[in-house]
Design a protein around this motif. Structure first.
Motif, mmCIF file in Angstrom:
data_model
loop_
_atom_site.group_PDB
_atom_site.id
_atom_site.type_symbol
_atom_site.label_atom_id
_atom_site.label_comp_id
_atom_site.label_asym_id
_atom_site.label_seq_id
_atom_site.Cartn_x
_atom_site.Cartn_y
_atom_site.Cartn_z
ATOM 1 N N ARG A 20 2.670 -0.996 9.821
ATOM 2 C CA ARG A 20 2.947 0.219 9.530
ATOM 3 C C ARG A 20 2.383 0.861 10.796
ATOM 4 N N GLN A 77 -2.518 15.178 1.337
ATOM 5 C CA GLN A 77 -2.991 14.412 0.310
ATOM 6 C C GLN A 77 -1.590 13.293 0.172
ATOM 7 N N SER A 78 -1.437 12.316 1.125
ATOM 8 C CA SER A 78 -0.277 11.727 1.181
ATOM 9 C C SER A 78 -0.404 10.645 -0.195
ATOM 10 N N GLY A 79 -1.509 10.251 -0.664
ATOM 11 C CA GLY A 79 -1.800 9.360 -1.368
ATOM 12 C C GLY A 79 -1.782 7.821 -0.846
ATOM 13 N N GLN A 80 -1.423 7.689 0.425
ATOM 14 C CA GLN A 80 -1.581 6.443 0.951
ATOM 15 C C GLN A 80 -2.950 6.446 1.645
ATOM 16 N N LEU A 123 1.433 2.408 -3.523
ATOM 17 C CA LEU A 123 0.187 2.733 -4.316
ATOM 18 C C LEU A 123 -0.198 3.996 -3.798
ATOM 19 N N ASP A 124 0.482 5.040 -4.315
ATOM 20 C CA ASP A 124 0.211 6.393 -3.797
ATOM 21 C C ASP A 124 0.059 7.399 -5.022
ATOM 22 N N LEU A 125 -0.844 6.710 -5.770
ATOM 23 C CA LEU A 125 -1.221 7.794 -7.234
ATOM 24 C C LEU A 125 -2.070 8.849 -6.836
ATOM 25 N N LEU A 126 -2.501 8.741 -5.578
ATOM 26 C CA LEU A 126 -3.570 9.971 -5.169
ATOM 27 C C LEU A 126 -2.811 10.914 -4.741
ATOM 28 N N ARG A 127 -1.532 10.748 -4.551
ATOM 29 C CA ARG A 127 -0.805 11.725 -3.836
ATOM 30 C C ARG A 127 -0.916 13.434 -4.578
ATOM 31 N N GLY A 128 -0.924 14.276 -3.840
ATOM 32 C CA GLY A 128 -1.498 15.496 -4.179
ATOM 33 C C GLY A 128 -0.163 16.437 -4.298
ATOM 34 N N ALA A 135 0.865 -1.143 0.101
ATOM 35 C CA ALA A 135 -0.073 0.103 0.011
ATOM 36 C C ALA A 135 0.916 1.132 0.143
ATOM 37 N N ASP A 136 2.083 1.132 0.488
ATOM 38 C CA ASP A 136 2.947 2.490 0.587
ATOM 39 C C ASP A 136 3.344 2.709 -0.674
#
Lengths: 99, 164, 608
Positions: free
Chosen positions: B90, C582-585, A94-99, A91-92
């Motif tokens: 985590r 908005q870290s994306g995590q 998979l940060d495509l939603l990162r702003g 999951a770490d």
């Protein structure tokens, strides 16, 4: 056991599931946590149905189970699709939603 | 303590233990197995709540279907990576704090209400009543559910297809 | 339309039509001489109409409602024709016309678009001045007052590429604006007390003694302030000498005959109101006489021919105001008319000289009479009129003023005015002797100006003589005031001429030695530095106004802009910070949801 015993049990399982969602690194691990949470909800529904003698709770539980199954199926399909592209299910990463 | 109460405590303990195991095991495959155990325990809880039908549904769909799906998914992802996925967690402390807080929040509500209240009497087996409810007031919902399942099926098929 | 209205409308409307045409239709304006022709034609016909009105002796007013209000309009526009305004109409249109004709030759070297711009301004000025004299109310007069001020700014700064001209235009604007401030406050206070701006209503009230309002003295003083600014009375006289940066015809028109006389005209027009405040009238008289003397002293040490004439104008305006203050408004107005004629003549003559010699400095001129005899003759005629030598026009009007001031028992002003008579003759003939006689050491070959310039000069000179003769014949042997006044004023004038002749023509008296003797040495020192007034105003302006604008600029840059910059920087920075959420995590988002749920729990616990 009284209603509140069942409700407390359900709350406990829910909290454990939440813990799993928050801490697991693997996407599938997160899905397992979600399963636990949904399970706890089902216990709640059935307990209410029993203690209020209302069949609607049971019907609702059936629906929840069915929807959960569908959700798991789709979710895992997505996980596999992502895995094909990104070669990881962590999951770490998979940060495509990162702003 | 009545038999019923004893049964409750045993099942509750099993459920909680297996749930903890699900979230704490490093090995994902073991976690799935523990999940299966948790789901079965839940089914027994349904039994204790006089819902044999749901106990059956739980075993079939959850413990059977869902666990199978997850196992397959693990196999696929594991196979492709070529090694067993080890699990590390985590920010365990943060997660524990938040989860505990949520539990305390809910419990706080539960404590405030007076205990007691026995189970009301049941008019026999509820399964036919469920059936009648599904085809009666909840018929529309049932149909929608069917649509949802079809959509989910199609979606899953689409996502999981191999690119040609 | 009432036939009596047609002529004044024509007088007012033609210059306005010319202005509109020139302002809007650019091709006509850019063809310089065509624009000049349009303007001259309009002004010429207006002059004919003005002469008709004047000879008819019409007396009446026509007004139209302008700003509506309950119980009659709050303000009107209209035309007021009476002996005062019809005389002014003739003066304004006549001098306007002559100046515009003169400018064709004087500004002949200007580029055509530039010349067109000049005539546009000239038409606008004619319209504004005519509107001012025809105003039947304070508010209309104020509107045209400001328009006239605008034209003055535009025309002084006609050669706007010259920094000195631009500065002079701004200075004129600022200084007259100070006076105008008082003017507008005064008329508003008057309206607040009486409920009307109209002259005839106010004068009627004054006649019926229904105007005994509190603070009428303050009101009339404030209105007088407008005249102080516009007619260059002390201490707001400082703009007029610098206004000489404009072309000489402009100086002849607006800084001799017309615009600066608007203040005197105002005092004459509002005379029934001023008569109710004798205190203000006395002040007007004293300030006028003092201005006359002060300006005359400064003219004695000037070397620029136009500046000498400018100080002379200030001085003569002081005469007119002194007469008005003494209650002799007939004398004041008469001097306004005669002065308009011969001062315009002098300015136009000076223009011819400057055009021929290429410099304004009288010390670089000399012996021009031989080279330009016609110009010399008309200039001497104008100078004699200004000095107050009979039988020219200036003598009669000046004598009337002196008589009026004496009769009003204002001894101080009278002495100042008498001394000024002496000085006027002296400094004007100083210019005549230095420029037209003596050794010729002007560069180049000066020659007579072209006909377009000479024509107006001769006409004005002829008028000066004719009006003088007419006034003399009308008076017959009767003199104003005490019997010794006329010979005394003639003697003062001749004395001044004699001193100038002795000093500058004969060389019998050395001007430098004369200036060094006490008390003349201190006066000479102060006069050369314009009594420090310009420096004072400049210092105040730089200190207060520029300092204030610097302060405002600082506030604008650091506070106003600073707030905005701070807000925008803060927005950017906080946006940057929020971005990190908005870290994306996805699990972080679940944390967010969990926190929200906890908040809901807390809220539910406490609110129930």
């Amino acid at each position: 056991m009284s209603l509140y015993g069942y409700l407390t049990l359900a709350a406990l399982v829910f909290a454990i599931g939440l813990f799993g969602v928050l801490t697991r690194r693997n996407a599938i691990g997160i899905l397992l946590g979600i399963e636990l949470m949904l399970n706890a909800v089902n216990i709640n529904l059935v307990a209410f149905a029993r203690f209020h003698a209302d069949v609607a709770g049971l019907v609702f539980t059936l629906f929840t189970i069915a929807i959960t199954v569908a959700e798991v199926a789709v979710g895992l399909a997505i996980v596999i699709a992502i895995f094909r592209v990104r070669r990881t299910v962590e999951a770490d990463r998979l940060d495509l939603l990162r702003g | 303590m009545t038999l019923e109460a004893l049964g409750f405590w045993v099942v509750a303990a099993a459920l909680v233990a297996s749930s903890l195991a699900v979230v704490l095991t490093p090995n994902l495959f073991h976690a799935v197995l523990y999940l299966a155990a948790a789901l079965v325990a839940t089914g027994v809880v349904f039994l204790l709540l006089d819902s044999p039908f749901l106990f059956g549904v739980q075993l079939l769909l959850y413990a059977g279907g869902v666990v199978t799906i997850v196992v397959f998914a693990i196999m696929l992802t594991e196979r492709l990576v070529g090694e067993r996925l080890t699990q590390t967690s985590r920010y365990v402390v943060n997660g524990a704090v938040v989860a505990t807080a949520v539990f305390v929040g809910v419990a706080g509500f539960l404590i405030q209400v007076p205990r007691g209240g026995a189970r009301p009497a049941l008019p026999g087996d509820l399964t036919p009543a469920i059936g009648r409810a599904l085809l009666g007031p909840w018929a529309a919902t049932l149909e929608l559910l069917a649509v949802l399942l079809v959509v989910a099926l199609l979606g899953a098929l689409y996502f999981a297809r191999t690119e040609d | 339309m009432d036939p009596g209205v047609r002529a004044p409308l024509l007088v007012l409307g033609l210059p306005f039509a010319a202005f509109l045409l020139l302002a809007v239709v650019a091709p006509v304006r850019r063809a310089g001489r065509v624009a000049g022709a349009v303007s001259i034609l309009a002004t010429g016909i207006a002059l004919v109409a003005a002469l008709v009105i004047w000879s008819d002796g019409t007396d009446g007013a026509a007004t139209w409602a302008w700003i509506p209000a309950d119980g009659g309009p709050m303000a009107t526009v209209g035309l007021l024709v009476d002996p005062l305004s019809s005389a002014m109409l003739v003066l304004v249109t006549l001098v306007s016309l002559l100046v515009q004709v003169y400018s064709l030759a004087y500004l002949g070297d200007e580029g055509a678009p530039s010349l067109g711009r000049y005539y546009t301004y000239q038409s606008l000025f004619a319209f504004s001045m005519l509107g001012l004299v025809l105003s039947p109310s304070f508010v209309q007069m104020f509107v045209f007052w400001e328009l006239v001020g605008l034209c003055s700014y535009l025309l002084i700064g006609y050669w706007y590429e010259r920094p000195s001209a631009a500065r002079a235009a701004v200075k004129a604007f600022w200084v007259t604006k100070l006076g105008d401030l008082g003017f507008v406050v005064g008329i508003v206070m008057l309206w607040a007390a009486t409920g009307t701006f109209e002259f005839h209503a106010l004068f009627a009230k004054a006649q019926e003694h229904a105007l005994a309002i509190e603070g009428l003295g303050t009101i009339m003083f404030l209105i007088y302030l407008g005249a102080v600014g516009k007619s260059a009375q002390f201490p707001l006289h400082v703009w007029l000498p610098d206004a000489m940066e404009g072309p000489t015809p402009v100086s002849a028109l607006i800084h001799a005959a017309t615009m600066v006389t608007a203040g005197v005209f105002l005092v004459a027009r509002a005379q029934p109101l001023f008569a109710l405040t004798p205190g203000v009238l006395t002040l007007i008289g004293w300030v006028g006489a003092f201005t006359a003397l002060l300006a005359a002293s400064m003219a004695c040490v000037e070397g620029d021919i136009k500046r000498v004439l400018a100080y002379s104008t200030v001085s003569q305006l002081g005469y007119m105001m002194a007469a008005a203050g003494a209650g002799a408004s007939y004398a004041s107005f008469l001097h306004l008319l005669t002065h308009g004629l011969f001062k315009a003549l002098l300015f136009l003559g000076a223009g011819a000289v400057i055009h021929a010699v290429g410099t304004n400095d009288i010390f670089r001129m000399g012996g021009l009479f031989r080279a330009m005899p016609q110009t010399g003759v008309v200039f001497v005629v104008g100078t004699l009129a200004l000095a107050g030598v009979p039988p020219l026009a200036g003598f009669f009007s000046k004598e009337a003023i002196l008589a009026g001031v004496w009769d009003a028992e204002m001894r101080g002003p009278f002495l100042m005015l008498a001394l000024t008579t002496f000085l006027t003759a002296f400094y004007m003939f100083r210019v005549v002797f230095l420029a037209f006689f003596g050794r010729a050491h002007a560069p180049g070959h000066p020659h007579e100006p072209p006909l377009a310039m000479r024509g107006p000069l001769w006409l004005l000179a002829a008028l000066t003589v004719l009006v003088g003769l007419r006034l003399g014949l009308a008076q017959g042997g009767a003199h104003h005031g005490p019997g010794w006044l006329a010979p005394a004023s003639i003697a003062l004038a001749l004395g001044g001429i004699l001193l100038a002749w002795a000093t500058y023509q004969r060389g019998a008296v050395d001007p430098a030695r004369l200036a060094d003797t006490f008390p003349l040495s201190t006066l000479d020192f102060l006069a050369r530095r314009r009594y420090g007034l310009d420096a004072l105003y400049g210092g105040l302006y730089r200190g207060f106004i520029l300092g204030f604008s610097r302060l405002i600029g600082w506030i604008d840059r650091y506070l106003v802009d600073g707030v905005l910059n701070f807000l925008s920087a803060w927005t950017l920075r906080s946006g940057d910070l929020l971005r990190r959420v908005q870290s994306g995590q996805p699990q972080d988002y679940v944390y967010g949801v969990a926190f929200g749920v906890l908040l809901l729990f807390i809220w539910a616990q406490w609110w129930r």
